[in-house]
Design an enzyme around this catalytic site. Structure first.
Site, PDB file in Angstrom:
ATOM      1  N   HIS A   1       0.843  -1.207   0.000  1.00 42.02           N
ATOM      2  CA  HIS A   1       0.000   0.000   0.000  1.00 42.02           C
ATOM      3  C   HIS A   1       0.880   1.261   0.000  1.00 42.02           C
ATOM      4  O   HIS A   1       0.622   2.204  -0.752  1.00 42.02           O
ATOM      5  CB  HIS A   1      -0.860   0.078   1.268  1.00 42.02           C
ATOM      6  CG  HIS A   1      -1.896  -0.987   1.418  1.00 42.02           C
ATOM      7  ND1 HIS A   1      -2.055  -1.706   2.566  1.00 42.02           N
ATOM      8  CD2 HIS A   1      -2.848  -1.442   0.556  1.00 42.02           C
ATOM      9  CE1 HIS A   1      -3.064  -2.552   2.431  1.00 42.02           C
ATOM     10  NE2 HIS A   1      -3.553  -2.425   1.222  1.00 42.02           N
TER      11      HIS A   1
ATOM     12  N   ARG B   1      -1.974  -5.976  -8.548  1.00 39.16           N
ATOM     13  CA  ARG B   1      -0.954  -6.956  -8.183  1.00 39.16           C
ATOM     14  C   ARG B   1      -0.792  -8.040  -9.232  1.00 39.16           C
ATOM     15  O   ARG B   1       0.291  -8.386  -9.622  1.00 39.16           O
ATOM     16  CB  ARG B   1      -1.313  -7.623  -6.849  1.00 39.16           C
ATOM     17  CG  ARG B   1      -1.016  -6.756  -5.671  1.00 39.16           C
ATOM     18  CD  ARG B   1      -1.667  -7.277  -4.437  1.00 39.16           C
ATOM     19  NE  ARG B   1      -3.103  -7.052  -4.487  1.00 39.16           N
ATOM     20  CZ  ARG B   1      -3.886  -7.042  -3.415  1.00 39.16           C
ATOM     21  NH1 ARG B   1      -3.388  -7.290  -2.240  1.00 39.16           N
ATOM     22  NH2 ARG B   1      -5.161  -6.790  -3.541  1.00 39.16           N
TER      23      ARG B   1
ATOM     24  N   LYS C   1     -17.428  -6.118   6.263  1.00 40.51           N
ATOM     25  CA  LYS C   1     -16.193  -6.688   6.802  1.00 40.51           C
ATOM     26  C   LYS C   1     -16.261  -6.717   8.313  1.00 40.51           C
ATOM     27  O   LYS C   1     -15.620  -5.944   9.013  1.00 40.51           O
ATOM     28  CB  LYS C   1     -14.985  -5.868   6.332  1.00 40.51           C
ATOM     29  CG  LYS C   1     -14.557  -6.195   4.926  1.00 40.51           C
ATOM     30  CD  LYS C   1     -13.090  -5.896   4.703  1.00 40.51           C
ATOM     31  CE  LYS C   1     -12.609  -6.439   3.371  1.00 40.51           C
ATOM     32  NZ  LYS C   1     -11.200  -6.148   3.122  1.00 40.51           N
TER      33      LYS C   1
ATOM     34  N   SER D   1      -3.264  -7.594   2.761  1.00 37.49           N
ATOM     35  CA  SER D   1      -3.518  -7.460   4.196  1.00 37.49           C
ATOM     36  C   SER D   1      -4.051  -8.767   4.761  1.00 37.49           C
ATOM     37  O   SER D   1      -3.693  -9.172   5.872  1.00 37.49           O
ATOM     38  CB  SER D   1      -4.532  -6.346   4.459  1.00 37.49           C
ATOM     39  OG  SER D   1      -4.007  -5.113   4.066  1.00 37.49           O
TER      40      SER D   1
HETATM   41  P1  ADP Z   1      -5.771  -5.763   0.566  1.00 41.16           P
HETATM   42  O1  ADP Z   1      -6.225  -6.296  -0.766  1.00 41.16           O
HETATM   43  O2  ADP Z   1      -4.322  -5.976   0.846  1.00 41.16           O
HETATM   44  O3  ADP Z   1      -6.685  -6.121   1.713  1.00 41.16           O
HETATM   45  P2  ADP Z   1      -6.975  -3.182   0.398  1.00 41.16           P
HETATM   46  O4  ADP Z   1      -8.343  -3.696   0.221  1.00 41.16           O
HETATM   47  O5  ADP Z   1      -6.708  -2.313   1.570  1.00 41.16           O
HETATM   48  O6  ADP Z   1      -5.847  -4.242   0.441  1.00 41.16           O
HETATM   49  O7  ADP Z   1      -6.522  -2.503  -0.949  1.00 41.16           O
HETATM   50  C1  ADP Z   1      -6.369  -1.150  -1.173  1.00 41.16           C
HETATM   51  C2  ADP Z   1      -5.642  -0.919  -2.467  1.00 41.16           C
HETATM   52  O8  ADP Z   1      -4.282  -1.272  -2.335  1.00 41.16           O
HETATM   53  C3  ADP Z   1      -6.150  -1.714  -3.668  1.00 41.16           C
HETATM   54  O9  ADP Z   1      -6.074  -0.871  -4.806  1.00 41.16           O
HETATM   55  C4  ADP Z   1      -5.157  -2.818  -3.820  1.00 41.16           C
HETATM   56  O10 ADP Z   1      -5.052  -3.265  -5.142  1.00 41.16           O
HETATM   57  C5  ADP Z   1      -3.901  -2.111  -3.392  1.00 41.16           C
HETATM   58  N1  ADP Z   1      -2.921  -3.020  -2.881  1.00 41.16           N
HETATM   59  C6  ADP Z   1      -3.049  -3.854  -1.842  1.00 41.16           C
HETATM   60  N2  ADP Z   1      -1.922  -4.573  -1.656  1.00 41.16           N
HETATM   61  C7  ADP Z   1      -1.061  -4.164  -2.613  1.00 41.16           C
HETATM   62  C8  ADP Z   1       0.257  -4.544  -2.993  1.00 41.16           C
HETATM   63  N3  ADP Z   1       0.896  -5.506  -2.342  1.00 41.16           N
HETATM   64  N4  ADP Z   1       0.831  -3.905  -4.033  1.00 41.16           N
HETATM   65  C9  ADP Z   1       0.151  -2.963  -4.690  1.00 41.16           C
HETATM   66  N5  ADP Z   1      -1.100  -2.573  -4.418  1.00 41.16           N
HETATM   67  C10 ADP Z   1      -1.700  -3.168  -3.396  1.00 41.16           C
END
Ligand code: ADP
Length: 165
Positions: free
Chosen positions: A17, A91, A41, A128
């Site tokens: 992130h 990703r 969630k 996450s």
């Molecule tokens: P997660 O999928 O890890 O639970 P979130 O729902 O908080 O994360 O995702 C928020 C944003 O961060 C999304 O656009 C997701 O694609 C991006 N994101 C999450 N993890 C990564 C990563 N490892 N690399 C790049 N972008 C990421």
């Protein structure tokens, strides 16, 4: 292009992130990190306040980044907060179908565009949910999350007081 929105649940924030937010902050004058208050969630590990504290600490070095909460439609939050674009990290192909559909829906609703940043190969496996799962069973996630987030995970899973079984 002035203001970008980086939405997510950030439960907890990972280095993946942070990489996306840092890179967005280089391209946009202002970045709003929007933490989803998602009623679906129910099994989140950290409270919204804890997630905000971790984000604030992790992003303190970025002067043009702010943190906010939203619920409901992201496009309405974007409009209310003067955001010109949404930025998402991609990703793998598995992210693509859903993200494309969402971007097209958001475009249709208010005309807002979504920009995709390709994840750094260092973090393409990181989510996450996986971090939570590994940490829950005692795996080492240092190097995947900031040090202070790792401390909170250790405290949550080994120091007692865990709210999540
Ligand atoms: P997660 O999928 O890890 O639970 P979130 O729902 O908080 O994360 O995702 C928020 C944003 O961060 C999304 O656009 C997701 O694609 C991006 N994101 C999450 N993890 C990564 C990563 N490892 N690399 C790049 N972008 C990421």
């Amino acid at each position: 292009m002035a203001t970008a929105l980086c939405p997510g649940s950030f439960d907890p924030v990972t280095l993946g992130h942070i990489d996306i937010i840092e890179r967005s902050a280089r391209h946009f004058e202002r970045v709003i990190v929007a933490v989803i208050r998602n009623p679906q969630k129910t099994q989140s590990l950290f409270t919204l306040e804890e997630r905000q504290e971790m984000l604030a600490e992790a992003l303190a070095h970025l002067g043009n980044v702010e943190i906010a909460f939203f619920k409901g439609l992201l496009v309405e939050f974007a409009r209310d907060n003067g955001a010109d674009a949404i930025v998402k990290g991609l990703r793998a192909v598995s992210d693509f179908d859903y993200e494309l559909q969402m971007a097209q829906m958001n475009q249709r609703l208010t005309g807002i565009d979504t920009f995709f940043l390709s994840t750094s190969p260092l973090y393409s496996f990181l989510s996450s949910s996986l971090v939570r799962e590994v940490a829950r069973f005692g795996g080492d996630v240092s190097g995947m999350v900031p040090g202070h987030v790792n401390q909170r995970l250790l405290a949550r899973f080994t120091g007692g007081g865990g709210e999540d079984s």
